[in-house]
Write a protein that holds these residues in place. Structure first.
Motif, PDB file in Angstrom:
ATOM      1  N   MET A 168       0.795  -1.228   0.000  1.00  0.00           N
ATOM      2  CA  MET A 168       0.000   0.000   0.000  1.00  0.00           C
ATOM      3  C   MET A 168       0.825   1.274   0.000  1.00  0.00           C
ATOM      4  O   MET A 168       1.764   1.405   0.760  1.00  0.00           O
ATOM      5  N   HIS A 169       0.427   2.223  -0.834  1.00  0.00           N
ATOM      6  CA  HIS A 169       0.991   3.558  -0.663  1.00  0.00           C
ATOM      7  C   HIS A 169      -0.009   4.351   0.172  1.00  0.00           C
ATOM      8  O   HIS A 169      -1.141   3.927   0.395  1.00  0.00           O
ATOM      9  N   ASP A 170       0.417   5.502   0.635  1.00  0.00           N
ATOM     10  CA  ASP A 170      -0.355   6.220   1.642  1.00  0.00           C
ATOM     11  C   ASP A 170      -1.761   6.605   1.185  1.00  0.00           C
ATOM     12  O   ASP A 170      -2.723   6.503   1.937  1.00  0.00           O
ATOM     13  N   GLN A 171      -1.866   7.019  -0.081  1.00  0.00           N
ATOM     14  CA  GLN A 171      -3.162   7.462  -0.561  1.00  0.00           C
ATOM     15  C   GLN A 171      -4.169   6.316  -0.543  1.00  0.00           C
ATOM     16  O   GLN A 171      -5.328   6.498  -0.197  1.00  0.00           O
ATOM     17  N   LEU A 172      -3.672   5.117  -0.877  1.00  0.00           N
ATOM     18  CA  LEU A 172      -4.539   3.942  -0.905  1.00  0.00           C
ATOM     19  C   LEU A 172      -5.072   3.660   0.492  1.00  0.00           C
ATOM     20  O   LEU A 172      -6.247   3.317   0.679  1.00  0.00           O
ATOM     21  N   ALA A 173      -4.214   3.838   1.491  1.00  0.00           N
ATOM     22  CA  ALA A 173      -4.620   3.625   2.880  1.00  0.00           C
ATOM     23  C   ALA A 173      -5.674   4.640   3.293  1.00  0.00           C
ATOM     24  O   ALA A 173      -6.672   4.289   3.932  1.00  0.00           O
ATOM     25  N   MET A 174      -5.480   5.896   2.886  1.00  0.00           N
ATOM     26  CA  MET A 174      -6.450   6.935   3.237  1.00  0.00           C
ATOM     27  C   MET A 174      -7.792   6.646   2.576  1.00  0.00           C
ATOM     28  O   MET A 174      -8.847   6.807   3.195  1.00  0.00           O
ATOM     29  N   LEU A 183      -8.983   3.746   1.694  1.00  0.00           N
ATOM     30  CA  LEU A 183      -9.614   2.616   2.363  1.00  0.00           C
ATOM     31  C   LEU A 183     -10.327   3.086   3.626  1.00  0.00           C
ATOM     32  O   LEU A 183     -11.461   2.693   3.907  1.00  0.00           O
ATOM     33  N   GLN A 184      -9.655   3.951   4.375  1.00  0.00           N
ATOM     34  CA  GLN A 184     -10.217   4.474   5.609  1.00  0.00           C
ATOM     35  C   GLN A 184     -11.554   5.185   5.340  1.00  0.00           C
ATOM     36  O   GLN A 184     -12.557   4.929   5.996  1.00  0.00           O
ATOM     37  N   ASP A 185     -11.548   6.035   4.326  1.00  0.00           N
ATOM     38  CA  ASP A 185     -12.775   6.774   3.978  1.00  0.00           C
ATOM     39  C   ASP A 185     -13.863   5.836   3.480  1.00  0.00           C
ATOM     40  O   ASP A 185     -15.021   5.936   3.884  1.00  0.00           O
ATOM     41  N   ASP A 186     -13.465   4.908   2.585  1.00  0.00           N
ATOM     42  CA  ASP A 186     -14.435   3.966   2.016  1.00  0.00           C
ATOM     43  C   ASP A 186     -15.113   3.149   3.099  1.00  0.00           C
ATOM     44  O   ASP A 186     -16.327   2.931   3.081  1.00  0.00           O
ATOM     45  N   LEU A 187     -14.302   2.694   4.059  1.00  0.00           N
ATOM     46  CA  LEU A 187     -14.850   1.854   5.122  1.00  0.00           C
ATOM     47  C   LEU A 187     -15.863   2.625   5.956  1.00  0.00           C
ATOM     48  O   LEU A 187     -16.953   2.118   6.249  1.00  0.00           O
ATOM     49  N   ALA A 188     -15.535   3.855   6.308  1.00  0.00           N
ATOM     50  CA  ALA A 188     -16.457   4.675   7.096  1.00  0.00           C
ATOM     51  C   ALA A 188     -17.778   4.822   6.339  1.00  0.00           C
ATOM     52  O   ALA A 188     -18.863   4.660   6.912  1.00  0.00           O
ATOM     53  N   GLU A 189     -17.670   5.084   5.029  1.00  0.00           N
ATOM     54  CA  GLU A 189     -18.861   5.208   4.187  1.00  0.00           C
ATOM     55  C   GLU A 189     -19.700   3.935   4.227  1.00  0.00           C
ATOM     56  O   GLU A 189     -20.910   3.970   4.435  1.00  0.00           O
ATOM     57  N   ARG A 190     -19.005   2.797   4.026  1.00  0.00           N
ATOM     58  CA  ARG A 190     -19.720   1.528   3.928  1.00  0.00           C
ATOM     59  C   ARG A 190     -20.362   1.140   5.239  1.00  0.00           C
ATOM     60  O   ARG A 190     -21.462   0.578   5.259  1.00  0.00           O
ATOM     61  N   ILE A 191     -19.682   1.412   6.364  1.00  0.00           N
ATOM     62  CA  ILE A 191     -20.273   1.070   7.661  1.00  0.00           C
ATOM     63  C   ILE A 191     -21.576   1.835   7.825  1.00  0.00           C
ATOM     64  O   ILE A 191     -22.607   1.292   8.201  1.00  0.00           O
ATOM     65  N   SER A 192     -21.509   3.110   7.468  1.00  0.00           N
ATOM     66  CA  SER A 192     -22.686   3.945   7.612  1.00  0.00           C
ATOM     67  C   SER A 192     -23.789   3.506   6.647  1.00  0.00           C
ATOM     68  O   SER A 192     -24.949   3.395   7.016  1.00  0.00           O
ATOM     69  N   ILE A 252      -9.275   3.300  11.854  1.00  0.00           N
ATOM     70  CA  ILE A 252     -10.439   2.525  11.414  1.00  0.00           C
ATOM     71  C   ILE A 252     -11.131   1.907  12.623  1.00  0.00           C
ATOM     72  O   ILE A 252     -12.354   1.941  12.764  1.00  0.00           O
ATOM     73  N   SER A 253     -10.304   1.388  13.539  1.00  0.00           N
ATOM     74  CA  SER A 253     -10.850   0.762  14.730  1.00  0.00           C
ATOM     75  C   SER A 253     -11.653   1.767  15.552  1.00  0.00           C
ATOM     76  O   SER A 253     -12.768   1.483  15.995  1.00  0.00           O
ATOM     77  N   GLY A 254     -11.085   2.943  15.732  1.00  0.00           N
ATOM     78  CA  GLY A 254     -11.762   3.980  16.509  1.00  0.00           C
ATOM     79  C   GLY A 254     -13.023   4.471  15.821  1.00  0.00           C
ATOM     80  O   GLY A 254     -14.079   4.607  16.444  1.00  0.00           O
ATOM     81  N   LEU A 255     -12.891   4.699  14.511  1.00  0.00           N
ATOM     82  CA  LEU A 255     -14.026   5.167  13.711  1.00  0.00           C
ATOM     83  C   LEU A 255     -15.210   4.225  13.819  1.00  0.00           C
ATOM     84  O   LEU A 255     -16.334   4.641  14.077  1.00  0.00           O
TER      85      LEU A 255
END
Lengths: 120, 282, 134
Positions: free
Chosen positions: A21-27, A29-38, A66-69
């Motif tokens: 992973m490069h950093d942007q990909l990690a960021m 993923l973080q955003d996508d996951l928050a979206e999907r959980i919601s 991600i864990s905290g979110l």
């Protein structure tokens, strides 16, 4: 732009990180996951990092975030499959990921999540 | 460094058969090569002279130069085989140095009427053979060190058995004084076994450890944290009073670490956590 | 000390951090480094390469495969011509950060390698050399 896929299985979201992973990909993923959980009202998130041969402070921080979110959004997170060399390196780096649940492999991770969701 | 004359190289090339036979007989008189097979030794002398001729062909006496690539490779192979046979550095280098006498004799007859040239060539050849001999010693030493290093590693692994106590429960009984290198190797093998066996509980038993220092204690704590990151649990058992004192004294934080007085207590806890009970069969 | 091979590659974009990690992973495999040491070095490279991109405004990574007696090692130098580090002591404190990171980059990288050398001049740039032996 490339993305890490997020799979949905009932109340669970599954993420398997298999690329360097490069950093942007990690960021992303973080955003996508928050979206999907919601969007899916998922109760639990399982992140499989068994294919990662390195976790640096950036990826470590992403895992913590991600864990905290997800906790705030009422979902449990478990990180599974961390390689021994990666775990030792993270500890040496000073990143002990407090508050992040872990399991040995996907199967144990699912067990843990099911038990937690049932307990709620 | 005096330059080698083409004539010297030619002399060696022309008289190689003679050089070979007197070198071999000198080696025999020296003795100490009885555990090298005679035909192998013969082949090694032939190879050396061939490499010597090809190395000196362009008059270069710098054995680190490209002209000597073949020779260096040959010497590395030679020293390695000597090291494996358990010979010492003297025997290894002595093999090369033994060619000096026949070589000097050869030069002496070639330059019999030119003492100045003879002295110069003698010096050049002598320096060359010295540096080849030293190179052999250096690579010999290196091979020996590699052997020692490998043995040390093997020993470390032998002294660190990770045992399976129950399905999903691993134990690491540590015995003897722990230095930080050994602790590190032991802990790494424990972590690997956790992954391989899918065990969720690991017990590190330090009953057999007389003392720990700060570094070792820190390694222990780091291991416990790493095990947690991997998704397993760790119990430390058999903490002796002195060690407990050391740990408290060092101000190390043992919070979040489960400790038990004995391995038996730790196993009982591990079984309970796995949802198992032990009852007496009546 | 003998240099077996050496090279250099740019560290300007985020993707270059990944490439730097891959180069170093290959080097560590070439000198048969133990997996745990490989991981430590590659992680340190990730931290330092990111610093070069984010704080140094981009730079280069020089690599060397070195040999010293029976030891073999990988030596890496990260150089940039960025703003430099004003207070090196402060920058080498756990948890201190000038950006948005965790402040573990420099100190963490130092703990992961055998040798660590930091040289920085305000306004001229930063140069960090790390070495890990097998």
């Amino acid at each position: 732009m490339d993305r890490i896929p997020i799979l949905r299985m009932g109340e669970f979201l599954l993420v398997t990180i298999q690329v360097d992973m490069h950093d942007q990909l990690a960021m992303t993923l973080q955003d996508d996951l928050a979206e999907r959980i919601s969007a899916t009202s998922a109760k639990a998130v399982l992140i499989d990092i068994s294919a990662l041969d390195m976790v640096d402070s950036f990826i470590g921080r992403m895992i913590g975030t991600i864990s905290g979110l997800s906790r705030i959004m009422d979902a449990e997170t478990v990180v599974v499959g961390m390689q021994p060399a990666v775990a030792i390196t993270l500890v040496e780096l000073g990143l002990e990921l407090p508050g992040v649940s872990t399991a040995l492999n996907v199967e144990r991770g699912m067990q843990l999540l099911r038990a937690r969701v049932a307990a709620q | 460094m005096a330059a080698l004359l083409q004539r010297t190289t030619d002399t060696i090339t022309r008289n190689q058969a003679e050089l070979l036979s007197s070198w071999k007989s000198d080696l025999q008189n020296l003795g100490g090569y009885h555990n090298v097979k005679p035909e192998e030794l013969a082949q090694q002398t032939v190879d050396f002279i061939r490499q010597l001729i090809s190395g000196t062909a362009d008059g270069s006496a710098d054995i680190n130069g490209p002209a000597w690539d073949g020779m260096r490779l040959y010497l590395e192979k030679l020293s390695r085989s000597r090291a494996l046979l358990g010979m010492d550095s003297q025997q290894t280098a002595g093999f090369i140095f033994a060619i000096k006498r026949p070589l000097m004799a050869l030069l002496q007859s070639e330059y019999a009427n030119e003492p100045a040239v003879f002295a110069e060539q003698l010096w050049a050849v002598s320096e060359l053979i010295d540096s080849l001999g030293l190179y052999t010693v250096r690579t010999f030493q290196k091979s020996r060190e590699e052997v020692i290093k490998r043995q040390q590693e093997e020993l470390l692994e032998l002294s660190t058995p990770v045992v399976k106590l129950w399905d999903g429960v691993l134990a690491l009984p540590m015995i003897g004084t722990l230095d930080s290198q050994r602790t590190q190797v032991v802990m790494e093998s424990l972590l690997q076994r956790i992954v391989d066996t899918g065990s969720e509980i690991a017990i590190i038993d330090i009953t057999g450890v007389p003392t720990v220092d700060t570094l070792v204690a820190q390694h222990l704590l780091k291991t416990v944290t790493a095990i947690r990151l991997m998704g397993a649990d760790c119990i430390i058992s058999g903490v002796r009073p002195q060690i407990a004192q050391t740990i408290v004294h060092l101000g190390l934080d043992l919070q979040g670490i489960v400790t038990k007085a004995s391995l038996a207590d730790a196993l009982a806890l591990a079984l309970r956590r796995s949802g198992l009970t032990v009852t007496k069969a009546v | 000390m003998i240099v077996r091979s050496s090279g250099s590659q740019p560290v300007r974009l985020e993707q270059d951090v990944v490439l730097a990690r891959q180069t170093v992973r290959k080097l560590t495999q070439e000198c048969a480094m133990r997996l745990i040491d490989q991981t430590k070095l590659v992680t340190a490279v990730s931290e330092l390469a990111r610093n070069t991109v984010v704080y140094g405004g981009g730079g280069d990574m020089d690599w060397q495969l070195i040999e010293d007696g029976t030891r073999v090692g990988v030596r890496l130098t990260f150089r940039d011509e960025g703003p430099g580090i004003a207070d090196i002591k402060l920058a080498m404190t756990d948890g201190w950060t000038s950006g948005s990171g965790l402040g573990l980059g420099l100190t963490g990288a130092k703990r992961l390698v055998d040798e660590f050398e930091l040289d920085s001049t305000v306004g001229a740039g930063t140069r960090i050399t790390i070495t890990r032996w097998t």
